[in-house]
Design an enzyme around this catalytic site. Structure first.
Site, PDB file in Angstrom:
ATOM      1  CG  ASP A  11     -24.145  50.506 -36.288  1.00  0.00           C
ATOM      2  OD1 ASP A  11     -23.683  51.353 -36.551  1.00  0.00           O
ATOM      3  OD2 ASP A  11     -24.677  49.124 -36.163  1.00  0.00           O
ATOM      4  CB  SER A  12     -20.728  51.399 -34.432  1.00  0.00           C
ATOM      5  OG  SER A  12     -22.291  51.390 -33.817  1.00  0.00           O
ATOM      6  CB  CYS A  74     -23.031  54.164 -37.367  1.00  0.00           C
ATOM      7  SG  CYS A  74     -22.241  55.030 -35.620  1.00  0.00           S
ATOM      8  CB  THR A  76     -21.610  57.746 -33.916  1.00  0.00           C
ATOM      9  OG1 THR A  76     -22.441  56.733 -32.449  1.00  0.00           O
ATOM     10  CG2 THR A  76     -19.348  57.769 -33.266  1.00  0.00           C
ATOM     11  CD  GLU A 152     -24.594  45.783 -29.708  1.00  0.00           C
ATOM     12  OE1 GLU A 152     -24.251  44.994 -29.774  1.00  0.00           O
ATOM     13  OE2 GLU A 152     -24.853  46.721 -31.064  1.00  0.00           O
ATOM     14  CB  CYS A 186     -27.884  56.276 -31.226  1.00  0.00           C
ATOM     15  SG  CYS A 186     -27.121  54.362 -30.585  1.00  0.00           S
ATOM     16  CG  HIS A 188     -27.669  50.500 -31.040  1.00  0.00           C
ATOM     17  ND1 HIS A 188     -26.383  50.730 -32.308  1.00  0.00           N
ATOM     18  CD2 HIS A 188     -27.586  49.298 -31.024  1.00  0.00           C
ATOM     19  CE1 HIS A 188     -25.763  49.713 -32.160  1.00  0.00           C
ATOM     20  NE2 HIS A 188     -25.898  49.005 -31.231  1.00  0.00           N
TER      21      HIS A 188
HETATM   22  N1  DGL Z   1     -24.349  53.207 -34.056  1.00  0.00           N
HETATM   23  C1  DGL Z   1     -23.978  53.728 -33.271  1.00  0.00           C
HETATM   24  C2  DGL Z   1     -24.993  55.052 -33.487  1.00  0.00           C
HETATM   25  O1  DGL Z   1     -25.880  55.403 -33.962  1.00  0.00           O
HETATM   26  C3  DGL Z   1     -24.947  53.144 -31.740  1.00  0.00           C
HETATM   27  C4  DGL Z   1     -23.283  52.359 -31.003  1.00  0.00           C
HETATM   28  C5  DGL Z   1     -22.550  53.159 -31.088  1.00  0.00           C
HETATM   29  O2  DGL Z   1     -22.006  53.850 -29.979  1.00  0.00           O
HETATM   30  O3  DGL Z   1     -21.084  52.408 -31.653  1.00  0.00           O
HETATM   31  O4  DGL Z   1     -25.006  56.392 -33.325  1.00  0.00           O
END
Ligand code: DGL
Length: 268
Positions: A11-12, A74, A76, A152, A186, A188
């Site tokens: 993930d990011s 993730c 994104t 976060e 997302c 998160h």
């Molecule tokens: N984990 C990212 C997502 O699911 C969200 C956090 C980011 O913007 O990197 O889109």
């Protein structure tokens, strides 16, 4: 056939731990190698070119750990960098497709909401897949940019007015448009489920991409005969161990992360 290689998850940042959590629940005997690009999060506000570059590096790192399959945990990455992952030498699972299938089967009035990052919403990935399965669906897309830093920082309590005000600001349009199903697009956002449910009410179904994706991972492993009956170890790599790392990671994974299982790596 037994395959003791680990499942690679990335993930990011730490949001993908909500997906890892569901995989661990369904597949407790699988080893997992998780990479969170905490030094470069968020991806959701970056350009597709940058997201693709980061994705290539994240996936190369997991391949260097000899994983047997890769999960892009993730929203994104899954919506913007799908073409990068087509060239992988191991099976790949993203978080959009399976959550869309679940949303389409959950909706009764065919009005579906998507709450995701700006990059995911701009890609239109969820909407495109929903309309392929349910052409008459009405899709309301919202980018909940500020919700990512809230998570976060560990602000997730449904009774915290700052959290509920932020959630309300982004999700009011779902109520206005009468959606009955919302994809938490997302990774998160599942930890904000209670706060979101409190604002939207119990008649709106929330789709957790982690749950949908974990089921798909289980099926892929079973179909390919690559399960591991003797594992269960979890190793975490991050590109930066910030001050609140352990606290936030524990919130997202739903259990305490042993500091000894976390290693910092420099992808550049
Ligand atoms: N984990 C990212 C997502 O699911 C969200 C956090 C980011 O913007 O990197 O889109």
């Amino acid at each position: 056939m037994n395959n003791s290689r680990a499942i690679g998850v990335f993930d990011s940042g730490l949001g993908g731990l909500t997906v890892a959590k569901e995989i661990i629940k369904l597949l407790p005997y699988e080893d997992i190698v998780y990479f969170g690009d905490t030094g470069r999060v968020p991806y959701g506000t970056k350009s597709p070119e940058t997201i693709k570059k980061y994705t290539r590096q994240d996936e190369s790192f997991l391949l260097s750990k000899n994983v047997k399959l890769i999960v892009a945990a993730c929203g994104t990455v899954s919506s913007v960098a799908g073409d990068v992952s087509k060239k992988l030498p191991v099976p790949f699972i993203e978080v959009i497709s399976h959550s869309v299938i679940d949303a389409v089967s959950a909706t009764k009035n065919k009005k579906i909401g998507i709450l995701a990052t700006a990059a995911t919403i701009k890609s239109g990935a969820h909407k495109k897949k929903i309309l392929e399965l349910l052409p008459e669906a009405e899709v309301t897309e919202v980018s909940g940019t500020l919700l990512v830093p809230l998570v976060e920082e560990g602000f997730t309590d449904k009774d915290d007015t700052m959290v509920s005000e932020a959630v309300k600001r982004y999700t009011d349009v779902f109520i206005k448009n009468g959606v009955d199903t919302v994809i938490l697009g997302c990774t998160h956002f599942p930890v904000l489920s209670d706060a979101i449910a409190k604002v939207l009410g119990e008649n709106v179904t929330l789709i957790n991409m982690g749950v949908s994706t974990a089921r798909a991972v289980k099926k892929l492993i079973e179909d390919n005969g690559i399960g591991n009956g003797n594992g269960g170890s979890h190793k975490f790599y991050v590109s930066d161990k910030g001050a609140s790392f352990s606290k936030t990671a524990s919130v997202l994974l739903g259990e305490k992360i042993d500091e000894l299982c976390v290693e910092t790596v420099d992808l550049s």
